[in-house]
Design an enzyme around this catalytic site. Structure first.
Site, PDB file in Angstrom:
ATOM      1  N   HIS A   7      -0.306   6.608  -1.811  1.00  0.00           N
ATOM      2  CA  HIS A   7      -0.305   5.977  -0.490  1.00  0.00           C
ATOM      3  C   HIS A   7       0.314   6.978   0.479  1.00  0.00           C
ATOM      4  O   HIS A   7       1.185   7.765   0.100  1.00  0.00           O
ATOM      5  CB  HIS A   7       0.599   4.741  -0.418  1.00  0.00           C
ATOM      6  CG  HIS A   7       0.259   3.607  -1.337  1.00  0.00           C
ATOM      7  ND1 HIS A   7       0.625   3.585  -2.645  1.00  0.00           N
ATOM      8  CD2 HIS A   7      -0.372   2.432  -1.093  1.00  0.00           C
ATOM      9  CE1 HIS A   7       0.212   2.446  -3.200  1.00  0.00           C
ATOM     10  NE2 HIS A   7      -0.395   1.730  -2.287  1.00  0.00           N
ATOM     11  N   ASP A  66       2.363  -4.679 -13.510  1.00  0.00           N
ATOM     12  CA  ASP A  66       1.973  -3.266 -13.581  1.00  0.00           C
ATOM     13  C   ASP A  66       2.507  -2.567 -14.833  1.00  0.00           C
ATOM     14  O   ASP A  66       3.134  -1.510 -14.744  1.00  0.00           O
ATOM     15  CB  ASP A  66       2.450  -2.513 -12.324  1.00  0.00           C
ATOM     16  CG  ASP A  66       1.701  -2.940 -11.079  1.00  0.00           C
ATOM     17  OD1 ASP A  66       0.557  -3.396 -11.194  1.00  0.00           O
ATOM     18  OD2 ASP A  66       2.269  -2.800  -9.974  1.00  0.00           O
ATOM     19  N   ASP A 109      -1.988   2.509 -12.385  1.00  0.00           N
ATOM     20  CA  ASP A 109      -1.190   1.762 -11.412  1.00  0.00           C
ATOM     21  C   ASP A 109      -0.154   1.002 -12.243  1.00  0.00           C
ATOM     22  O   ASP A 109      -0.247  -0.212 -12.430  1.00  0.00           O
ATOM     23  CB  ASP A 109      -2.097   0.821 -10.613  1.00  0.00           C
ATOM     24  CG  ASP A 109      -1.410   0.296  -9.369  1.00  0.00           C
ATOM     25  OD1 ASP A 109      -0.185   0.504  -9.246  1.00  0.00           O
ATOM     26  OD2 ASP A 109      -2.084  -0.319  -8.521  1.00  0.00           O
ATOM     27  N   HIS A 163      -4.672  -7.561 -11.965  1.00  0.00           N
ATOM     28  CA  HIS A 163      -5.236  -8.396 -10.900  1.00  0.00           C
ATOM     29  C   HIS A 163      -6.301  -9.333 -11.465  1.00  0.00           C
ATOM     30  O   HIS A 163      -6.409 -10.497 -11.041  1.00  0.00           O
ATOM     31  CB  HIS A 163      -5.863  -7.534  -9.803  1.00  0.00           C
ATOM     32  CG  HIS A 163      -4.878  -6.659  -9.088  1.00  0.00           C
ATOM     33  ND1 HIS A 163      -5.236  -5.850  -8.032  1.00  0.00           N
ATOM     34  CD2 HIS A 163      -3.558  -6.451  -9.278  1.00  0.00           C
ATOM     35  CE1 HIS A 163      -4.171  -5.189  -7.604  1.00  0.00           C
ATOM     36  NE2 HIS A 163      -3.142  -5.536  -8.353  1.00  0.00           N
ATOM     37  N   GLU A 180      -8.492  -3.711 -11.046  1.00  0.00           N
ATOM     38  CA  GLU A 180      -7.230  -3.545 -11.780  1.00  0.00           C
ATOM     39  C   GLU A 180      -7.065  -4.642 -12.839  1.00  0.00           C
ATOM     40  O   GLU A 180      -7.307  -5.819 -12.564  1.00  0.00           O
ATOM     41  CB  GLU A 180      -6.089  -3.592 -10.758  1.00  0.00           C
ATOM     42  CG  GLU A 180      -4.721  -3.473 -11.394  1.00  0.00           C
ATOM     43  CD  GLU A 180      -3.630  -3.184 -10.361  1.00  0.00           C
ATOM     44  OE1 GLU A 180      -3.870  -2.380  -9.437  1.00  0.00           O
ATOM     45  OE2 GLU A 180      -2.547  -3.769 -10.485  1.00  0.00           O
ATOM     46  N   ASP A 189       2.198  -9.684 -10.806  1.00  0.00           N
ATOM     47  CA  ASP A 189       1.666  -8.353 -11.076  1.00  0.00           C
ATOM     48  C   ASP A 189       2.801  -7.485 -11.613  1.00  0.00           C
ATOM     49  O   ASP A 189       3.642  -7.018 -10.852  1.00  0.00           O
ATOM     50  CB  ASP A 189       1.146  -7.793  -9.730  1.00  0.00           C
ATOM     51  CG  ASP A 189       0.219  -6.622  -9.887  1.00  0.00           C
ATOM     52  OD1 ASP A 189      -0.230  -6.359 -11.013  1.00  0.00           O
ATOM     53  OD2 ASP A 189      -0.078  -5.967  -8.864  1.00  0.00           O
ATOM     54  N   ASP A 217      -8.071   0.666 -11.818  1.00  0.00           N
ATOM     55  CA  ASP A 217      -6.622   0.792 -11.922  1.00  0.00           C
ATOM     56  C   ASP A 217      -6.256   0.267 -13.302  1.00  0.00           C
ATOM     57  O   ASP A 217      -6.429  -0.924 -13.597  1.00  0.00           O
ATOM     58  CB  ASP A 217      -5.903  -0.006 -10.828  1.00  0.00           C
ATOM     59  CG  ASP A 217      -5.680   0.829  -9.573  1.00  0.00           C
ATOM     60  OD1 ASP A 217      -6.184   1.967  -9.532  1.00  0.00           O
ATOM     61  OD2 ASP A 217      -5.004   0.343  -8.645  1.00  0.00           O
ATOM     62  N   GLU A 247     -10.102  -2.932  -3.271  1.00  0.00           N
ATOM     63  CA  GLU A 247      -9.428  -3.332  -4.520  1.00  0.00           C
ATOM     64  C   GLU A 247      -9.044  -4.811  -4.459  1.00  0.00           C
ATOM     65  O   GLU A 247      -8.105  -5.182  -3.746  1.00  0.00           O
ATOM     66  CB  GLU A 247      -8.182  -2.467  -4.745  1.00  0.00           C
ATOM     67  CG  GLU A 247      -7.438  -2.825  -6.026  1.00  0.00           C
ATOM     68  CD  GLU A 247      -6.212  -1.946  -6.274  1.00  0.00           C
ATOM     69  OE1 GLU A 247      -6.236  -0.751  -5.927  1.00  0.00           O
ATOM     70  OE2 GLU A 247      -5.219  -2.467  -6.821  1.00  0.00           O
ATOM     71  N   ASP A 253       4.056   6.883   0.306  1.00  0.00           N
ATOM     72  CA  ASP A 253       4.713   7.357  -0.922  1.00  0.00           C
ATOM     73  C   ASP A 253       5.175   8.790  -0.764  1.00  0.00           C
ATOM     74  O   ASP A 253       6.132   9.214  -1.409  1.00  0.00           O
ATOM     75  CB  ASP A 253       3.739   7.417  -2.122  1.00  0.00           C
ATOM     76  CG  ASP A 253       3.062   6.112  -2.425  1.00  0.00           C
ATOM     77  OD1 ASP A 253       3.643   5.071  -2.090  1.00  0.00           O
ATOM     78  OD2 ASP A 253       1.958   6.143  -3.001  1.00  0.00           O
TER      79      ASP A 253
HETATM   80  C1  XLS Z   1      -0.993  -3.709  -5.751  1.00  0.00           C
HETATM   81  C2  XLS Z   1      -2.097  -2.758  -5.812  1.00  0.00           C
HETATM   82  C3  XLS Z   1      -1.781  -1.399  -5.206  1.00  0.00           C
HETATM   83  C4  XLS Z   1      -3.045  -0.645  -4.940  1.00  0.00           C
HETATM   84  C5  XLS Z   1      -2.867   0.480  -3.984  1.00  0.00           C
HETATM   85  O1  XLS Z   1      -0.939  -4.688  -6.458  1.00  0.00           O
HETATM   86  O2  XLS Z   1      -2.516  -2.638  -7.131  1.00  0.00           O
HETATM   87  O3  XLS Z   1      -0.924  -0.678  -6.034  1.00  0.00           O
HETATM   88  O4  XLS Z   1      -3.622  -0.149  -6.116  1.00  0.00           O
HETATM   89  O5  XLS Z   1      -2.417   0.048  -2.768  1.00  0.00           O
HETATM   90 NI    NI Z   2      -3.846  -1.188  -7.890  1.00  0.00          NI
HETATM   91 NI    NI Z   3      -1.565  -4.185  -8.574  1.00  0.00          NI
END
Ligand code: XLS
Ligand code: NI
Ligand code: NI
Length: 446
Positions: free
Chosen positions: A102, A310, A340, A272, A269, A308, A297, A233, A105
């Site tokens: 991002h 991750d 991710d 998600h 993802e 989420d 992702d 996404e 980041d």
């Molecule tokens: C958040 C998203 C984010 C995107 C990028 O849940 O997965 O990380 O991949 O903004």
């Molecule tokens: Ni993501």
């Molecule tokens: Ni995410």
């Protein structure tokens, strides 16, 4: 590289499956090994997520960050520059080819967008230099339009026009950045594009603004000659109660409603998918069948947790079925597998950053191997073809050809007895298929 940020880790080697114990090595990911006519690195196109790997302090809502990182103690642009040096050392040691980031980041915000952009450009100059030296590529970049309080009610779907304008200018810089660093894709994740309650929300107007925004982005990309793939996404909830790009199907409907399906594809993802009540495979299949599968992702959620998290992927079963869709798709084109994902809060050393990627890469590499065999042996393809065989001839073929209507079908079926109708159905053999799938996983990875 002048300074070493990760002195305890060497370049991660491939050691194969001779030893069962994990370690700072790959058991399945062998970058140049050819599987199904393509190198593993070209099927998988692994990418490191800048935000999790170099930005995360592993804090949660109850506690401060636990992460021990070699750049702890630095601030501002010093911190940003140290992270770049550390990041390229990390990529090199992992042997990955891509990274994602991002805008926020990589460099701190200034008071105006002009100042912020200047910081970004200083850092992306460094990226470009390192990329020239190492051959590292950017899978995608994106804009963080959810952390700063100005985005409290969304960015392009914010009720406030100045915020829309700010978001547009931010993505303009993002697309310029994408062109500069040669990003193969540019991602829009919903961020706060959604709502908390309909009691104060004009949902139609917000979605129209969102669509307008995506058209403006596509127009600007074209204008500057940026040829990367634009991606949306989906995510169903978090941070907003309801996110507009809920899941693949909802996002595809949105894209088709507003004429965006020619210019945008999807970035999907794992976690998600689960939050939307789907499997990862379901989301990938949905996009694949619409011709809109862009990138992935790679992460996983937890059955016991409703948000989420991750987590780095370690579920072989899920990775196999995700990779099955990728293999059936003939690969991901410009897309790849972006982690991710972050280590758990209790995995706080720099080595855990490596272990997280190792388990993720080995899981998907193993999944690729199994998926390729399932594809080559037509395990599901043949079963599915046979299951639908009644549409290949007779009345079924006639239905598919559009030659039948309700009256003709009524004439055809009206006198058929129940016994004949039952005889026309077949078992779905779910248990048998799952058993076969297990055999493929076990045999391929042994
Ligand atoms: C958040 C998203 C984010 C995107 C990028 O849940 O997965 O990380 O991949 O903004
Ligand atoms: Ni993501
Ligand atoms: Ni995410």
């Amino acid at each position: 590289m002048a300074k070493t940020y990760f002195p305890n880790v060497d370049k991660i080697p491939f050691v194969g499956t001779s030893s069962l114990k994990s370690g700072l090595n790959y058991h399945y990911y062998n970058a140049d090994e050819v599987i199904g006519g393509k190198k593993m690195r070209d099927w998988l196109r692994f990418s490191v997520a800048y935000w999790h790997t170099f930005g995360q302090q592993l804090n949660d809502i109850f506690g401060d960050g636990t992460a021990i990182r070699p750049w702890n103690g630095l601030t501002g642009m010093d911190l940003a520059k140290a992270r770049v040096e550390a990041a390229f050392e990390f990529y090199d040691k992992m042997g990955v080819d891509f990274f994602c980031f991002h805008d926020r980041d990589i460099a701190p915000e200034g008071d105006t967008l002009r100042e912020t952009n200047k910081n970004i450009e200083t850092i992306t100059d460094m990226f470009v230099d390192y990329q020239k030296q190492t051959g590292m590529k950017v899978l995608w970049n994106t804009a963080n339009m959810f952390t700063n309080p100005r985005f409290v009610s969304g960015a392009a779907s914010s009720p406030f026009a100045d915020i829309f304008a700010f978001a547009a200018a931010q993505v303009k810089e993002g697309l310029d950045t994408a062109k500069k660093v040669g990003a193969e894709n540019y991602v829009f994740w919903g961020g706060r594009e959604g709502y908390e309650t309909l009691l104060n929300t004009d949902m139609l107007r917000e979605q129209e603004h969102l669509a307008k925004f995506f058209h403006m982005a596509a127009d600007y990309a074209k204008e500057i000659g940026y040829t990367g793939q634009l991606l949306l996404e989906p995510k169903p909830k978090e941070p907003m109660m309801h996110q507009y790009d809920f899941d693949a199907a909802t996002t595809i409907a949105f894209m088709k409603t507003y004429g965006l399906d020619g210019t945008y594809k999807l970035n999907l993802e794992g976690n998600h998918a689960n939050l939307a009540g789907h499997t990862y495979q379901h989301e990938i299949r949905t996009a694949r069948e619409a011709g809109l599968l862009g990138s992935l992702d790679a992460n996983q959620g937890d059955k016991l947790i409703g948000w989420d998290i991750d987590e780095f992927p370690s579920d072989l079963y899920e990775a196999t079925l995700a990779m099955y869709e990728v293999v059936e798709n003939g690969g991901l084109g410009k897309g790849g597998l972006n982690f991710d994902a972050k280590p758990r809060r209790s995995s706080f050393t720099p080595e855990d950053m490596f272990y997280g990627h190792i388990v993720g890469m080995d899981t998907f590499a193993a999944g690729l191997k199994v998926a390729t065999r399932l594809h080559d042996d037509r395990v599901f393809d043949d079963f599915i073809k046979d299951r639908y065989a009644s549409y290949d001839e007779g009345i079924g073929a006639s239905i598919e050809a559009g030659k039948e209507d309700f009256k003709s079908l009524n004439d055809y079926i009206i006198d058929k007895p129940q016994s004949a109708l039952l005889a026309a159905t077949k078992s779905g053999r779910l248990e048998e298929l799952k058993d076969t799938l297990n055999h493929y996983i076990i045999d391929t990875l042994k």
